[in-house]
Design a protein around this motif. Structure first.
Motif, mmCIF file in Angstrom:
data_model
loop_
_atom_site.group_PDB
_atom_site.id
_atom_site.type_symbol
_atom_site.label_atom_id
_atom_site.label_comp_id
_atom_site.label_asym_id
_atom_site.label_seq_id
_atom_site.Cartn_x
_atom_site.Cartn_y
_atom_site.Cartn_z
ATOM 1 N N UNK A 1 -1.410 2.132 9.934
ATOM 2 C CA UNK A 1 -0.733 2.710 11.101
ATOM 3 C C UNK A 1 0.214 1.698 11.740
ATOM 4 N N UNK A 2 -0.208 0.436 11.804
ATOM 5 C CA UNK A 2 0.655 -0.601 12.372
ATOM 6 C C UNK A 2 1.920 -0.789 11.532
ATOM 7 N N UNK A 3 1.758 -0.762 10.223
ATOM 8 C CA UNK A 3 2.912 -0.921 9.340
ATOM 9 C C UNK A 3 3.878 0.246 9.526
ATOM 10 N N UNK A 4 3.342 1.437 9.628
ATOM 11 C CA UNK A 4 4.182 2.621 9.851
ATOM 12 C C UNK A 4 4.934 2.502 11.177
ATOM 13 N N UNK A 5 4.218 2.093 12.233
ATOM 14 C CA UNK A 5 4.849 1.945 13.545
ATOM 15 C C UNK A 5 5.896 0.828 13.555
ATOM 16 N N UNK A 6 5.757 -0.115 12.636
ATOM 17 C CA UNK A 6 6.701 -1.236 12.546
ATOM 18 C C UNK A 6 7.995 -0.854 11.847
ATOM 19 N N UNK A 7 8.052 0.371 11.306
ATOM 20 C CA UNK A 7 9.304 0.851 10.748
ATOM 21 C C UNK A 7 9.364 1.046 9.251
ATOM 22 N N UNK A 8 8.274 0.760 8.526
ATOM 23 C CA UNK A 8 8.293 0.953 7.076
ATOM 24 C C UNK A 8 8.549 2.418 6.737
ATOM 25 N N UNK A 9 9.313 2.656 5.669
ATOM 26 C CA UNK A 9 9.570 4.030 5.230
ATOM 27 C C UNK A 9 8.307 4.682 4.691
ATOM 28 N N UNK A 10 7.446 3.879 4.075
ATOM 29 C CA UNK A 10 6.152 4.358 3.593
ATOM 30 C C UNK A 10 5.136 3.253 3.810
ATOM 31 N N UNK A 11 4.023 3.598 4.440
ATOM 32 C CA UNK A 11 2.915 2.663 4.634
ATOM 33 C C UNK A 11 1.736 3.170 3.828
ATOM 34 N N UNK A 12 1.190 2.301 2.971
ATOM 35 C CA UNK A 12 0.170 2.713 2.007
ATOM 36 C C UNK A 12 -1.046 1.806 2.098
ATOM 37 N N UNK A 13 -2.226 2.399 1.973
ATOM 38 C CA UNK A 13 -3.485 1.648 1.982
ATOM 39 C C UNK A 13 -3.778 1.155 0.566
ATOM 40 N N UNK A 14 -3.698 -0.156 0.361
ATOM 41 C CA UNK A 14 -3.904 -0.678 -1.000
ATOM 42 C C UNK A 14 -5.365 -0.655 -1.433
ATOM 43 N N UNK A 15 -6.290 -0.320 -0.540
ATOM 44 C CA UNK A 15 -7.683 -0.154 -0.965
ATOM 45 C C UNK A 15 -7.895 1.187 -1.661
ATOM 46 N N UNK A 16 -6.923 2.086 -1.580
ATOM 47 C CA UNK A 16 -6.932 3.350 -2.319
ATOM 48 C C UNK A 16 -6.350 3.063 -3.699
ATOM 49 N N UNK A 17 -7.148 3.225 -4.729
ATOM 50 C CA UNK A 17 -6.705 2.851 -6.072
ATOM 51 C C UNK A 17 -5.498 3.658 -6.538
ATOM 52 N N UNK A 18 -5.237 4.777 -5.885
ATOM 53 C CA UNK A 18 -4.099 5.611 -6.283
ATOM 54 C C UNK A 18 -2.817 5.226 -5.549
ATOM 55 N N UNK A 19 -2.814 4.089 -4.842
ATOM 56 C CA UNK A 19 -1.640 3.767 -4.030
ATOM 57 C C UNK A 19 -0.346 3.659 -4.842
ATOM 58 N N UNK A 20 -0.364 3.115 -6.089
ATOM 59 C CA UNK A 20 0.907 3.064 -6.821
ATOM 60 C C UNK A 20 1.501 4.451 -7.082
ATOM 61 N N UNK A 21 0.635 5.436 -7.320
ATOM 62 C CA UNK A 21 1.128 6.802 -7.549
ATOM 63 C C UNK A 21 1.783 7.363 -6.289
ATOM 64 N N UNK A 22 1.243 7.013 -5.125
ATOM 65 C CA UNK A 22 1.836 7.469 -3.866
ATOM 66 C C UNK A 22 3.217 6.856 -3.668
ATOM 67 N N UNK A 23 3.363 5.605 -4.082
ATOM 68 C CA UNK A 23 4.676 4.956 -3.976
ATOM 69 C C UNK A 23 5.669 5.640 -4.911
ATOM 70 N N UNK A 24 5.247 5.890 -6.150
ATOM 71 C CA UNK A 24 6.141 6.546 -7.118
ATOM 72 C C UNK A 24 6.572 7.915 -6.612
ATOM 73 N N UNK A 25 5.625 8.670 -6.050
ATOM 74 C CA UNK A 25 5.947 10.005 -5.539
ATOM 75 C C UNK A 25 6.948 9.921 -4.394
ATOM 76 N N UNK A 26 6.774 8.937 -3.541
ATOM 77 C CA UNK A 26 7.694 8.787 -2.405
ATOM 78 C C UNK A 26 9.096 8.422 -2.882
#
Length: 327
Positions: free
Chosen positions: A183-208
């Motif tokens: 949430x802090x990363x999102x509020x800081x202005x990132x276009x996408x903020x992702x939780x790297x403890x979720x093993x599917x995070x790379x797929x979320x980046x690709x989708x975005x």
């Protein structure tokens, strides 16, 4: 004065809050009434007595850790101009300890006057974390066509890297551990903020990204996060390494790929900064960015007496922004 001292190398509990003799400034030095002291991950390794790191381990114990301070000049050594008395200042002490205290002594040439719109904690963040961020960004080719991945985007350096990259028009993917940090990363202005403890995070980046590839990874984490981030780079993509916190500062090593990865720490960073005093050059850049409002450091504050708790939180990756002790 009160200070935090280390009598024996070891765990965070070895840091003790004590009353000690006030330091006296020598020729060319000033004494600062400390209002904020920076805590660095390197401090935790020095506390354990780890040899062979980027900074020398103290040879004499007990010692007062800490190398970044901000406060008010209250006493002058011989030869120091009187205009410094009463000034709000910030200084990086170098490899000389003494920051975790109510009073600290340093050479006058290390001082920077704090801009009016910057508080003591923010100044400490910029004198250490900020100068490193400025050093890293010397190597980053940023602009509207860049797609940047920032691991540890909720940390002190990561927060600044996200802000700077967004200001250039880049697309910024910020990685962080846990919902609160995301949430802090999102509020800081990132276009996408992702939780790297979720093993599917790379797929979320690709989708975005929708078929676009990353062009740059600004990596201070290493380990699996670095490997998975590098896999998201397209042809010609770059991986800039400035740390490997996931593997531990004591015995970790960054993840490097030939032709892709570049270590931007140490001599190469200083050579790029240039000038007679490259570190001071980077410090001035960082403070200028903060004074202008272009960069806003994030800080997490602990009372000076709770330095051990600050160390534990930093080692357990339980902090956001720059960790600062306040007397």
């Amino acid at each position: 004065m009160h200070a935090v001292r280390l009598h024996t190398f070891g765990p965070a509990e070895n840091l003790t809050y004590e009353e000690v003799e006030d330091p006296r400034p020598g020729p060319g030095q000033v004494r600062v009434r400390v209002r904020a002291a920076g805590v660095h991950l390197l401090d935790t390794a020095l506390r354990e007595g780890v040899q062979g790191g980027p900074a020398p381990v103290p040879t004499e114990l007990p010692t007062i850790p800490g190398r970044e301070v901000a406060g008010v000049v209250e006493s002058l050594g011989e030869g120091v101009a009187g205009l410094w008395l009463g000034k709000r200042v910030v200084a990086h002490l170098g490899f000389v300890p003494g920051g975790y205290a109510e009073l600290a002594v340093t050479e006058v040439e290390r001082l920077h006057e704090i801009p009016e719109n910057l508080d003591f904690a923010g100044a400490v963040a910029m004198i250490g974390t900020g100068r490193t961020a400025m050093g890293i960004l010397q190597f980053a080719d940023l602009g509207p066509d860049a797609v940047v991945i920032v691991p540890a985007a909720a940390g002190g350096i990561g927060t600044l890297l996200v802000q700077y990259a967004k200001r250039t028009g880049a697309t910024v993917i910020g990685l962080a551990g846990g919902p609160e940090k995301v949430a802090r990363v999102r509020d800081n202005g990132a276009d996408l903020a992702v939780d790297y403890t979720d093993r599917a995070w790379p797929d979320k980046v690709r989708a975005h990204l929708g078929g676009r590839a990353a062009t740059l990874v600004l990596d201070g984490v290493g380990g699996d996060i670095a490997r998975e981030s590098i896999a998201l780079l397209g042809p010609g993509g770059r991986h800039l390494v400035f740390g490997w916190s996931a593997e531990g500062i004591k015995d970790g090593k960054g993840h490097f790929v030939d032709g892709v990865s570049e270590n931007v720490l140490g001599p190469v960073m200083l050579a790029r900064a240039g000038g007679p005093d490259p570190l001071r050059t980077l410090e001035l850049r960082a403070l200028t960015e903060a004074a202008s409002g272009r960069l806003t450091p994030a800080v997490q504050r602990f009372p000076l007496a709770e330095a051990a708790a600050a160390h534990r939180a930093l080692e357990n990756r339980g902090t956001t922004g720059k960790v600062v002790l306040e007397p």
